[in-house]
Structures are given as structure tokens and as C-alpha cells.
Design a protein around this motif. Structure first.
Motif, mmCIF file in Angstrom:
data_model
loop_
_atom_site.group_PDB
_atom_site.id
_atom_site.type_symbol
_atom_site.label_atom_id
_atom_site.label_comp_id
_atom_site.label_asym_id
_atom_site.label_seq_id
_atom_site.Cartn_x
_atom_site.Cartn_y
_atom_site.Cartn_z
ATOM 1 N N PHE A 87 0.817 -1.207 0.000
ATOM 2 C CA PHE A 87 0.000 0.000 0.000
ATOM 3 C C PHE A 87 0.856 1.264 0.000
ATOM 4 O O PHE A 87 1.764 1.426 0.812
ATOM 5 C CB PHE A 87 -0.942 0.020 1.214
ATOM 6 N N GLY A 88 0.554 2.160 -0.967
ATOM 7 C CA GLY A 88 1.243 3.442 -1.049
ATOM 8 C C GLY A 88 2.667 3.359 -1.553
ATOM 9 O O GLY A 88 3.412 4.339 -1.451
ATOM 10 N N ARG A 89 3.084 2.235 -2.115
ATOM 11 C CA ARG A 89 4.459 2.069 -2.594
ATOM 12 C C ARG A 89 4.464 1.592 -4.043
ATOM 13 O O ARG A 89 4.808 0.459 -4.336
ATOM 14 C CB ARG A 89 5.214 1.076 -1.702
ATOM 15 N N ALA A 90 4.039 2.476 -4.946
ATOM 16 C CA ALA A 90 3.993 2.157 -6.373
ATOM 17 C C ALA A 90 5.127 2.888 -7.093
ATOM 18 O O ALA A 90 5.420 4.051 -6.789
ATOM 19 C CB ALA A 90 2.651 2.568 -6.953
ATOM 20 N N TYR A 91 5.749 2.169 -8.042
ATOM 21 C CA TYR A 91 6.875 2.716 -8.794
ATOM 22 C C TYR A 91 6.744 2.319 -10.254
ATOM 23 O O TYR A 91 6.288 1.224 -10.568
ATOM 24 C CB TYR A 91 8.205 2.163 -8.275
ATOM 25 N N LYS A 92 7.192 3.198 -11.135
ATOM 26 C CA LYS A 92 7.274 2.905 -12.557
ATOM 27 C C LYS A 92 8.759 2.856 -12.900
ATOM 28 O O LYS A 92 9.459 3.869 -12.809
ATOM 29 C CB LYS A 92 6.563 3.995 -13.364
ATOM 30 N N LEU A 93 9.248 1.666 -13.250
ATOM 31 C CA LEU A 93 10.670 1.460 -13.513
ATOM 32 C C LEU A 93 10.932 1.248 -14.997
ATOM 33 O O LEU A 93 10.106 0.667 -15.708
ATOM 34 C CB LEU A 93 11.180 0.232 -12.742
ATOM 35 N N THR A 94 12.083 1.689 -15.433
ATOM 36 C CA THR A 94 12.510 1.463 -16.806
ATOM 37 C C THR A 94 13.282 0.150 -16.882
ATOM 38 O O THR A 94 13.644 -0.431 -15.845
ATOM 39 C CB THR A 94 13.431 2.600 -17.287
ATOM 40 N N ALA A 95 13.558 -0.291 -18.088
ATOM 41 C CA ALA A 95 14.387 -1.483 -18.275
ATOM 42 C C ALA A 95 15.751 -1.281 -17.629
ATOM 43 O O ALA A 95 16.304 -2.201 -17.013
ATOM 44 C CB ALA A 95 14.524 -1.808 -19.751
ATOM 45 N N ALA A 96 16.296 -0.091 -17.710
ATOM 46 C CA ALA A 96 17.600 0.196 -17.103
ATOM 47 C C ALA A 96 17.553 0.064 -15.590
ATOM 48 O O ALA A 96 18.540 -0.344 -14.969
ATOM 49 C CB ALA A 96 18.076 1.597 -17.506
ATOM 50 N N ASP A 97 16.424 0.381 -14.976
ATOM 51 C CA ASP A 97 16.288 0.247 -13.528
ATOM 52 C C ASP A 97 16.394 -1.221 -13.088
ATOM 53 O O ASP A 97 16.725 -1.506 -11.943
ATOM 54 C CB ASP A 97 14.934 0.783 -13.042
ATOM 55 N N LEU A 98 16.088 -2.148 -13.999
ATOM 56 C CA LEU A 98 16.084 -3.565 -13.669
ATOM 57 C C LEU A 98 17.402 -4.254 -13.979
ATOM 58 O O LEU A 98 17.570 -5.437 -13.686
ATOM 59 C CB LEU A 98 14.971 -4.276 -14.449
ATOM 60 N N THR A 99 18.341 -3.515 -14.557
ATOM 61 C CA THR A 99 19.625 -4.095 -14.914
ATOM 62 C C THR A 99 20.353 -4.584 -13.668
ATOM 63 O O THR A 99 20.391 -3.885 -12.651
ATOM 64 C CB THR A 99 20.491 -3.059 -15.656
#
Length: 162
Positions: free
Chosen positions: A147-159
């Protein structure tokens, strides 16, 4: 009325949580468009040496036909535990493009070996003629860390870190 952006700024903690969800998943929900309609199925889940999502799927599965027709898809990883509210447990949606790995490609032997290190029971069927490796090239990831912890990550963020 303007809609408030629900996403927090991506930080090291969000990146680490997303990576942890990917690295520890053994299966995922795969969403495809099948004959013009959304469809979801469960697939085996692993990663390639670079940490990208990887699976072994059968040509006999309707989701394989759907991915061949439209390779855009989504994967959901992260399962709730037996305790607590399921909506408080982290989960990650990966928006991706499915890339089938031809058996005669230069990369297939190494990916096959890497997949079997993670999913050794697949040795029983990985060489069946109807099974193929598919890598999912992630474009965007939506992390719900609770709850209250949503993020939009890019492919680079997952490297993966070197």
C-alpha cells in the motif's frame, strides 16, 4: 479534477525489490492478446545470464500462438504468502516483447544450459520438438511494493549490478 500520479520516484530500494522479485520467481502469469481478447496463463520463469526474464514454452500452448501473432505481452511476478492481506505483498508487472530463441542460433546452447541450471526438472522436456526458449525484453515495469508504494521502472532500472 486532475488525477494524482500514484508513482513514487524510483530509488535504490525499489530497484532492489524489483530485482529480487525477478530473481526469485519460479513462475509468472503471462498476459497476451489471443484472437483479439486478453488471456492469462501461468508459465515457468527463469532469467538469462543478464537477468532478463526467460521461459520455456510449448508450441501446443495457445499463448505461444498468441505471442507469435503479437509479441507484446506482460508478466506478473510476486506471490502473496499464506499470511496477511494479499494486497500488501509486493508484485511486479513487466511490460515486454517476447523474443523466441531459435534452436540453431548461436545463443541457444548457452541459454539452454543456463535455463537448466535454474530449472533442472525441465531436462525431461527441454529438447522436445515443440518446446522453445523465449526471452522477454522488458520495456517498463510497474512495481507495487504494498500500500502506497507504487513505482514505474525502466528497463535500465532492472539491470543487474555488475
Amino acid at each position: 479534477m486532475s488525477k494524482r500520479d500514484p508513482f513514487r520516484p524510483v530509488d535504490a530500494e525499489a530497484r532492489a525489490l524489483a530485482r529480487d522479485l525477478i530473481d526469485h520467481a519460479t513462475y509468472a502469469a503471462l498476459a497476451v492478446i489471443e484472437q483479439g481478447h486478453p488471456s492469462v496463463s501461468r508459465i515457468a520463469f527463469a532469467t538469462d545470464p543478464g537477468g532478463a526474464p526467460l521461459s520455456l514454452i510449448s508450441d501446443l500452448s495457445s499463448h505461444t500462438t498468441a505471442l507469435e501473432a503479437q509479441p507484446d505481452c506482460a508478466l506478473l511476478v510476486g506471490e502473496p504468502s499464506d499470511r496477511g492481506d494479499p494486497l500488501t505483498h509486493p508484485r511486479l508487472t513487466l511490460q515486454a516483447t517476447a523474443c523466441f530463441i531459435p534452436r540453431d542460433s548461436a545463443e541457444h546452447p548457452a541459454l539452454r544450459a543456463h535455463y537448466l541450471k535454474q530449472r533442472p526438472k525441465a531436462k525431461l522436456y527441454i529438447d522436445f520438438g515443440d518446446f522453445r526458449l523465449v526471452r522477454f525484453d522488458v520495456r517498463l515495469a510497474l512495481l507495487n511494493g504494498g500500500f502506497g508504494r507504487a513505482y514505474k521502472l525502466t528497463a535500465a532500472d532492472l539491470t543487474m549490478a555488475p
